[in-house]
Design a protein around this motif. Structure first.
Motif, PDB file in Angstrom:
ATOM      1  N   ARG A 182      -3.312   4.025   0.263  1.00  0.00           N
ATOM      2  CA  ARG A 182      -3.746   3.852   1.654  1.00  0.00           C
ATOM      3  C   ARG A 182      -4.118   5.191   2.286  1.00  0.00           C
ATOM      4  O   ARG A 182      -5.036   5.264   3.099  1.00  0.00           O
ATOM      5  CB  ARG A 182      -2.629   3.210   2.474  1.00  0.00           C
ATOM      6  CG  ARG A 182      -2.862   3.250   3.983  1.00  0.00           C
ATOM      7  CD  ARG A 182      -1.733   2.606   4.747  1.00  0.00           C
ATOM      8  NE  ARG A 182      -0.454   3.036   4.216  1.00  0.00           N
ATOM      9  CZ  ARG A 182       0.693   2.358   4.414  1.00  0.00           C
ATOM     10  NH1 ARG A 182       0.672   1.236   5.098  1.00  0.00           N
ATOM     11  NH2 ARG A 182       1.815   2.803   3.915  1.00  0.00           N
ATOM     12  N   SER A 183      -3.406   6.254   1.920  1.00  0.00           N
ATOM     13  CA  SER A 183      -3.707   7.576   2.458  1.00  0.00           C
ATOM     14  C   SER A 183      -3.553   8.614   1.368  1.00  0.00           C
ATOM     15  O   SER A 183      -2.783   8.436   0.415  1.00  0.00           O
ATOM     16  CB  SER A 183      -2.789   7.913   3.645  1.00  0.00           C
ATOM     17  OG  SER A 183      -1.459   8.111   3.201  1.00  0.00           O
ATOM     18  N   LEU A 184      -4.304   9.698   1.516  1.00  0.00           N
ATOM     19  CA  LEU A 184      -4.250  10.820   0.589  1.00  0.00           C
ATOM     20  C   LEU A 184      -4.173  12.076   1.435  1.00  0.00           C
ATOM     21  O   LEU A 184      -5.107  12.406   2.161  1.00  0.00           O
ATOM     22  CB  LEU A 184      -5.485  10.834  -0.313  1.00  0.00           C
ATOM     23  CG  LEU A 184      -5.627  12.001  -1.294  1.00  0.00           C
ATOM     24  CD1 LEU A 184      -4.422  12.076  -2.232  1.00  0.00           C
ATOM     25  CD2 LEU A 184      -6.919  11.868  -2.093  1.00  0.00           C
ATOM     26  N   ILE A 185      -3.032  12.760   1.350  1.00  0.00           N
ATOM     27  CA  ILE A 185      -2.761  13.897   2.223  1.00  0.00           C
ATOM     28  C   ILE A 185      -2.500  15.139   1.384  1.00  0.00           C
ATOM     29  O   ILE A 185      -1.608  15.150   0.531  1.00  0.00           O
ATOM     30  CB  ILE A 185      -1.547  13.615   3.136  1.00  0.00           C
ATOM     31  CG1 ILE A 185      -1.836  12.410   4.043  1.00  0.00           C
ATOM     32  CG2 ILE A 185      -1.200  14.839   3.966  1.00  0.00           C
ATOM     33  CD1 ILE A 185      -0.661  11.969   4.867  1.00  0.00           C
ATOM     34  N   PHE A 186      -3.300  16.181   1.616  1.00  0.00           N
ATOM     35  CA  PHE A 186      -3.084  17.492   1.000  1.00  0.00           C
ATOM     36  C   PHE A 186      -2.450  18.387   2.057  1.00  0.00           C
ATOM     37  O   PHE A 186      -2.991  18.523   3.162  1.00  0.00           O
ATOM     38  CB  PHE A 186      -4.406  18.080   0.526  1.00  0.00           C
ATOM     39  CG  PHE A 186      -5.110  17.259  -0.516  1.00  0.00           C
ATOM     40  CD1 PHE A 186      -4.859  17.459  -1.865  1.00  0.00           C
ATOM     41  CD2 PHE A 186      -6.015  16.277  -0.151  1.00  0.00           C
ATOM     42  CE1 PHE A 186      -5.511  16.702  -2.827  1.00  0.00           C
ATOM     43  CE2 PHE A 186      -6.669  15.511  -1.111  1.00  0.00           C
ATOM     44  CZ  PHE A 186      -6.412  15.723  -2.453  1.00  0.00           C
ATOM     45  N   LEU A 216       0.841  -1.191   0.000  1.00  0.00           N
ATOM     46  CA  LEU A 216       0.000   0.000   0.000  1.00  0.00           C
ATOM     47  C   LEU A 216       0.878   1.244   0.000  1.00  0.00           C
ATOM     48  O   LEU A 216       1.975   1.240   0.575  1.00  0.00           O
ATOM     49  CB  LEU A 216      -0.912   0.000   1.219  1.00  0.00           C
ATOM     50  CG  LEU A 216      -1.887  -1.174   1.320  1.00  0.00           C
ATOM     51  CD1 LEU A 216      -2.714  -1.059   2.594  1.00  0.00           C
ATOM     52  CD2 LEU A 216      -2.788  -1.247   0.106  1.00  0.00           C
ATOM     53  N   VAL A 217       0.396   2.305  -0.641  1.00  0.00           N
ATOM     54  CA  VAL A 217       1.199   3.517  -0.776  1.00  0.00           C
ATOM     55  C   VAL A 217       0.467   4.717  -0.175  1.00  0.00           C
ATOM     56  O   VAL A 217      -0.766   4.719  -0.059  1.00  0.00           O
ATOM     57  CB  VAL A 217       1.551   3.808  -2.249  1.00  0.00           C
ATOM     58  CG1 VAL A 217       2.391   2.682  -2.832  1.00  0.00           C
ATOM     59  CG2 VAL A 217       0.297   4.022  -3.084  1.00  0.00           C
ATOM     60  N   ASP A 218       1.249   5.718   0.208  1.00  0.00           N
ATOM     61  CA  ASP A 218       0.733   6.946   0.788  1.00  0.00           C
ATOM     62  C   ASP A 218       1.005   8.094  -0.185  1.00  0.00           C
ATOM     63  O   ASP A 218       2.150   8.335  -0.566  1.00  0.00           O
ATOM     64  CB  ASP A 218       1.398   7.218   2.133  1.00  0.00           C
ATOM     65  CG  ASP A 218       1.221   6.039   3.086  1.00  0.00           C
ATOM     66  OD1 ASP A 218       0.062   5.681   3.342  1.00  0.00           O
ATOM     67  OD2 ASP A 218       2.234   5.487   3.555  1.00  0.00           O
ATOM     68  N   ILE A 219      -0.047   8.781  -0.582  1.00  0.00           N
ATOM     69  CA  ILE A 219       0.044   9.835  -1.578  1.00  0.00           C
ATOM     70  C   ILE A 219       0.003  11.192  -0.883  1.00  0.00           C
ATOM     71  O   ILE A 219      -0.928  11.483  -0.117  1.00  0.00           O
ATOM     72  CB  ILE A 219      -1.107   9.749  -2.598  1.00  0.00           C
ATOM     73  CG1 ILE A 219      -1.153   8.351  -3.238  1.00  0.00           C
ATOM     74  CG2 ILE A 219      -0.960  10.832  -3.659  1.00  0.00           C
ATOM     75  CD1 ILE A 219       0.058   7.985  -4.054  1.00  0.00           C
ATOM     76  N   GLU A 220       1.015  12.017  -1.146  1.00  0.00           N
ATOM     77  CA  GLU A 220       1.055  13.370  -0.620  1.00  0.00           C
ATOM     78  C   GLU A 220       0.983  14.356  -1.782  1.00  0.00           C
ATOM     79  O   GLU A 220       1.787  14.283  -2.716  1.00  0.00           O
ATOM     80  CB  GLU A 220       2.346  13.615   0.169  1.00  0.00           C
ATOM     81  CG  GLU A 220       2.521  12.702   1.369  1.00  0.00           C
ATOM     82  CD  GLU A 220       3.863  12.919   2.059  1.00  0.00           C
ATOM     83  OE1 GLU A 220       4.737  13.573   1.437  1.00  0.00           O
ATOM     84  OE2 GLU A 220       4.037  12.450   3.184  1.00  0.00           O
ATOM     85  N   ILE A 221       0.028  15.271  -1.733  1.00  0.00           N
ATOM     86  CA  ILE A 221      -0.068  16.351  -2.719  1.00  0.00           C
ATOM     87  C   ILE A 221       0.252  17.629  -1.971  1.00  0.00           C
ATOM     88  O   ILE A 221      -0.558  18.130  -1.187  1.00  0.00           O
ATOM     89  CB  ILE A 221      -1.461  16.393  -3.370  1.00  0.00           C
ATOM     90  CG1 ILE A 221      -1.748  15.053  -4.070  1.00  0.00           C
ATOM     91  CG2 ILE A 221      -1.574  17.549  -4.351  1.00  0.00           C
ATOM     92  CD1 ILE A 221      -3.094  14.978  -4.750  1.00  0.00           C
TER      93      ILE A 221
END
Length: 318
Positions: free
Chosen positions: A162-166, A130-135
């Protein structure tokens, strides 16, 4: 990081418990000591044929130490890019460990500094994890021309998000995130949004979502949600709050913001809510609507605009 309902990645901000500081500090000391030894060898011209103990460690243990070293530098800008490069340059063994272990490639930062090829490398090398995405860090409209391409590459593993972080974005991103609106995110468990909504993601597209922190409620919200933090940027109203009755599993609610609530006699039931935090300037207003029979923890953050606490306590005596 194999569990879709945990988010224990190196250097990320998230709701789960961080690694103990002493472990991170020890790992960082080991790594820094090895780096200093390499520098001394290179500058002194002395050839040492005795390997340092760290070179005889099993690969699994070395990976954990290097991951802790990255976590120790979480305060640095783009740690998952520059720190990995620095560590991989120490020796062939360290490079091979970092390049061949998917755990080092599970944080994908969509920033103006990242290129599509770097995003693609993380998509591929993270394998099935699983991956964590940061924008993050989008500051001007001109920079945003690069975001759709970066996002399209990251979307190739959308089933593993797994995560989406702005975070720290100074421009509105909505029109540049069209690709996410109708996509499925079966593993997405955490969303942290620093703007005004979570970009139109629908409940049916995020069946695993358990944590949401957003500026506003935008109906409908997923019934799987257990933890929510909400910060009103404008004037809240019961209509915003009215989306919450469907959240049968909600156990923790954190409400923040300013503005006066419009009077509405209809109650909002939270059958499983055990923790409520209020940081609003009119706390008695939302308390009028909340019915939480299992509430065990109530935290009220005092506002200087509130002249007396009597209205707050009065809601608990009814």
């Amino acid at each position: 990081m194999s569990d879709s309902h945990s988010i224990s990645r190196a250097g990320a901000s998230h709701p789960s418990s961080p690694e103990p500081d002493n472990k991170v500090g020890l790992a960082d000391e080991i790594v820094e000591g090895t780096l200093d030894m390499q520098i001394n060898k290179a500058t002194s011209g002395i050839v040492c044929r005795t390997l340092a103990p760290i070179y005889s460690l099993p690969v699994e243990l070395l990976s954990r130490i290097l991951l802790h070293a990255i976590a120790a530098d979480a305060h640095r800008c783009d740690v998952h890019h520059h720190r990995k490069q620095e560590l991989a340059s120490v020796s062939r063994r360290w490079r091979d460990t970092i390049f061949n272990d998917p755990a080092f490639w599970t944080t994908i930062s969509l920033t103006p500094q990242w290129t599509p090829s770097l995003v693609q490398a993380h998509v591929q090398r993270s394998a099935c994890l699983l991956v964590d995405i940061e924008i993050r860090l989008w500051a001007t409209p001109d920079e945003l021309d690069d975001l759709p391409l970066l996002l399209s590459v990251a979307m190739r593993c959308s089933d593993r998000w797994r995560s989406l972080i702005f975070d720290q974005n100074l421009v509105i991103l909505d029109s540049f995130l069209e690709d996410t609106r109708d996509a499925m995110f079966p593993s997405l468990a955490y969303i942290v949004d620093d703007q005004v909504n979570y970009y139109g993601l629908q409940p049916e597209n995020t069946p695993a979502l358990v944590y949401l922190r957003t500026m506003h409620f935008f109906p409908p919200l997923p019934s799987t949600l257990r933890l929510m933090s909400e910060a009103f940027g404008f004037h809240p109203s019961p209509d915003d709050f009215r989306t919450l009755p469907s959240l049968e599993k909600l156990t923790t609610l954190d409400l923040r913001g300013i503005g006066k609530w419009v009077s509405d006699p209809t109650s909002i039931h939270f059958p499983h809510l055990t923790s409520l935090t209020l940081a609003v300037d009119e706390p008695a207003d939302p308390l009028k609507y909340i019915v939480a029979p299992r509430l065990r923890h109530f935290c009220f953050r005092y506002s200087s605009a509130l002249h007396t606490l009597d209205p707050v306590w009065a809601t608990f005596t009814r």
